[in-house]
Design a protein around this motif. Structure first.
Motif, PDB file in Angstrom:
ATOM      1  N   PRO A  92      16.010  14.946  28.819  1.00 12.72           N
ATOM      2  CA  PRO A  92      16.069  16.200  28.043  1.00 12.72           C
ATOM      3  C   PRO A  92      17.369  16.394  27.258  1.00 12.72           C
TER       4      PRO A  92
ATOM      5  N   SER B  45       4.484  15.320  20.762  1.00 10.03           N
ATOM      6  CA  SER B  45       4.863  14.919  22.111  1.00 10.03           C
ATOM      7  C   SER B  45       3.927  13.837  22.650  1.00 10.03           C
ATOM      8  N   GLU B 259      10.097  19.537  28.327  1.00  7.55           N
ATOM      9  CA  GLU B 259       9.727  18.836  27.099  1.00  7.55           C
ATOM     10  C   GLU B 259       8.980  19.764  26.147  1.00  7.55           C
TER      11      GLU B 259
END
Lengths: 237, 410
Positions: A92, B45, B259
């Protein structure tokens, strides 16, 4: 009158409990606003100053060139280098933050740990020394010192030192180029070199490196102080 | 000679201009709206491989039935969707049917995208037309038999697929309807935030009531903000903060949600984030969950309290309050107290950073404890956290820790 007082007291009490509920909890910890505090996830294994651990899993980061550390973090994030907890941890994070974190560890100057020196036969030691200091021309293997510096302390800003690392870590890293769990940007010069080494070579080179004494000045050499025998995608921009 | 050369060049230039027009014929406003919707849907994604070209596919979506590699959705004619018409693209989004008639697997969340309006789907198409085209052949699904038989999808669809665009509820506010549309349609929140049945359908529990994400093994919280709901203690601003920055006064995004925040929700407008929160506020109360009180956890609690004091309280506080904006509270945190315990176990084992977002560029992190605590110790401390202060969730058993210690962390 007393009724009024009573009401006022009650109102005050209500107000103060209301305020207490909104105030910060008194037992909330005080957290320093420092990078070191932010990167507890890194230092838990690699040490507060990146001094590394005694085992093969958490290598020393202190004093490694910043460019090298950034690239490793990016490689973990982008799937070139594999180690589950590292991949998970850096996923991340963006390049700016990785650069800052790498800078923190690159700037640390703490004493090197000593690691147990593996036992080597005279032949193994000779082969290790040959690979590290001379290379093996016949097999297209340059000396480790050709790129990693004459004292193996690395070269700014992209080439890591090979000193102060335990045998298990060194042999695992060389092995991982063979098993494709560690790669670098193309052309992947370390992959080329490792493909020319036998298992016994890897073992001998790792053992010799692990037994190499820490030089008086363990800092990486200045940028541009080596002429590399191979082109490496991980060196330079 | 010279004249014909000039004529040739002029023709060539004209051809290039025309070709340019053919590429860029889409209305710029539609392209921009499509970009926003594709972001809200987090298309990139799944449709981008690790270190791969955006939208060129190749990331493998894990399912209990096998891995399903995402396809190339750039407009490359041969390997992407460059030959598709708008109608064909809408058919895939709205009905889960590919251009060649193939019934798509619901790893592609057409069960949610079917709620999107035609205009919005067209906008996504227009946007994808502007993405750099990449030639990358699609990979075959790695499904095990019998799930590898596509024909089974027609029965699955009959049972579980409810086709239809979102119909606004005139009794609700514009913000509520916008939120409902984003959550149910492009955001496809329900695809993680509910339990899936043995055939991978999301119909066996109330919508958005939370569930274990198959294969990834993270528990996606119940999203109800009402009594008994997973977000019962969140205020509207906490929802907005979490989606915008990855952290809030009540909790921090981690695992797959990190995410989602990083790639998708941080880019949504404040109005849309508020609309999402408005909609979530209307989700119904949930029945009180099992508290596991039939198990005597007192010994584990006592050991866990000591571990907590030694290893956790410095950051999360002795009362589990956390530190505002830095470390999440553990008290009344639905991720800590979710029914399975997997989130608490895995976070204790692996730690991790909050996601980097524009609102949190240098996130704090939690150290991993896998290298420090035994399976029993992890069970003890997670049991303690899950049953202290206002939390009352079932205790964690040592076998649960064993199982998740070996779960891949990515």
């Amino acid at each position: 009158m007393s009724r009024l007082l009573c009401c006022a007291a009650m109102l005050l009490a209500l107000l103060s409990t209301g305020m207490a509920a909104h105030a910060a909890p008194t037992d909330a910890p005080k957290v320093p606003d420092t990078l070191k505090q932010r990167i507890a996830s890194c230092t838990a294994c690699h040490g507060e100053s990146g001094e590394g651990s005694d085992n093969a899993f958490f290598p020393r980061l202190a004093g490694k060139p910043q460019g090298y550390l950034v690239r490793q973090l990016q490689d973990f994030r982008n799937g070139l280098r594999h180690y589950a907890i590292m991949e998970y941890t850096v996923r991340p994070l963006d390049d700016d933050y990785l650069r800052e974190i790498a800078g923190y560890f690159a700037a640390q100057d703490v004493p090197y740990r000593t690691h147990p020196v593996p036992s080597m036969t005279a032949a193994q030691k000779a082969r290790g020394e040959q690979l590290v200091t001379q290379g093996d021309k016949a097999r297209g293997v340059p000396a480790c010192t050709a790129c990693h510096g004459s004292n193996l302390t690395g070269v700014q800003p992209d080439i890591p030192g090979l000193i102060g690392l335990p045998y298990d870590y060194l042999s695992a890293q060389l092995g991982s180029w063979r098993t494709d769990t560690r790669r670098a940007a193309a052309p992947d010069c370390m992959a080329t070199i490792v493909s020319h080494l036998s298992d016994a070579d890897i073992s001998a080179a790792a053992a010799y490196l692990a037994s190499h004494p820490i030089p008086d000045d363990p800092r990486p050499q200045a940028a541009g102080s080596v002429t590399m025998p191979l082109r490496c995608g991980s060196v330079g921009s | 000679m010279r004249a014909s050369n000039i004529a040739f060049r002029a023709a060539l230039a004209l051809g290039m201009v025309l070709a340019g027009f053919a590429v860029a014929h889409a209305d710029p406003a539609s392209v921009e709206r499509g970009r926003y919707l594709a972001t809200a849907g987090d298309c990139a994604s799944c449709h981008t491989a690790l270190n791969g070209a955006p939208f060129a596919g190749g990331r493998v979506v894990g399912t209990p039935f096998g891995g399903i590699p995402t396809p190339n959705i750039t407009f490359d004619r041969a390997t992407g969707i460059g030959a598709w018409t708008k109608d064909e693209f809408y058919l895939a989004m709205h009905e889960g049917v590919s251009r060649d008639g193939t019934l798509l697997y619901p790893a592609f969340p057409f069960t949610s995208y079917t709620r999107m309006t035609r205009a919005d789907v067209d906008a996504v198409y227009d946007f994808l037309g502007t993405v750099a085209r990449v030639s990358r052949k699609n990979d075959e699904p790695q499904l095990s038999w019998p799930y590898s038989m596509r024909s089974l999808m027609s029965a699955w669809r009959l049972l579980y697929f409810d086709k239809g665009e979102y119909v606004p509820d005139p009794s609700k506010s514009a913000a509520w309807n916008r939120g409902a549309y984003l959550v149910q349609g492009p955001g496809h929140c329900n695809d993680c935030h509910t339990a899936r049945n043995s055939l991978g359908a999301t119909v066996s529990s109330p919508r958005l009531a939370g569930g274990l994400i198959p294969v990834q093994d993270w528990y996606a919280s119940d999203l109800s903000m009402a009594k008994g709901g997973g977000l019962a203690n969140f205020r509207q601003q906490d929802i907005v903060d979490l989606l915008k920055t990855g952290r809030s006064a009540r909790g921090t995004a981690f695992g797959p949600m990190a995410e989602v925040v990083q790639m998708s929700t941080q880019y949504l407008s404040d109005d849309d984030l508020a609309a999402i929160a408005t909609y979530l506020q209307s989700l119904p109360p949930r029945p009180a969950p099992d508290q596991g009180n039939d198990i005597d956890a007192s010994a584990s609690m006592a050991r866990g309290q000591k571990i907590y004091a030694d290893s956790c309280a410095d950051c999360h506080g002795v009362s589990g309050t956390g530190v505002a904006g830095v470390y999440p509270p553990l008290d009344a945190n639905s991720s800590v107290a979710e029914p399975v315990g997997v989130n608490a176990i895995r976070i204790v084992l692996s730690g991790g950073f909050a996601p980097v977002t524009a609102g949190n560029r240098r996130p704090y992190s939690m150290p991993p404890f896998a290298q420090k605590l035994s399976d029993q110790e992890v069970a003890d401390v997670t049991t303690y956290i899950r049953r202290s202060w206002g939390n009352n969730a079932p205790p964690v058993q040592i076998d649960d820790v064993r199982k998740y210690r070996s779960t891949p962390t990515y």
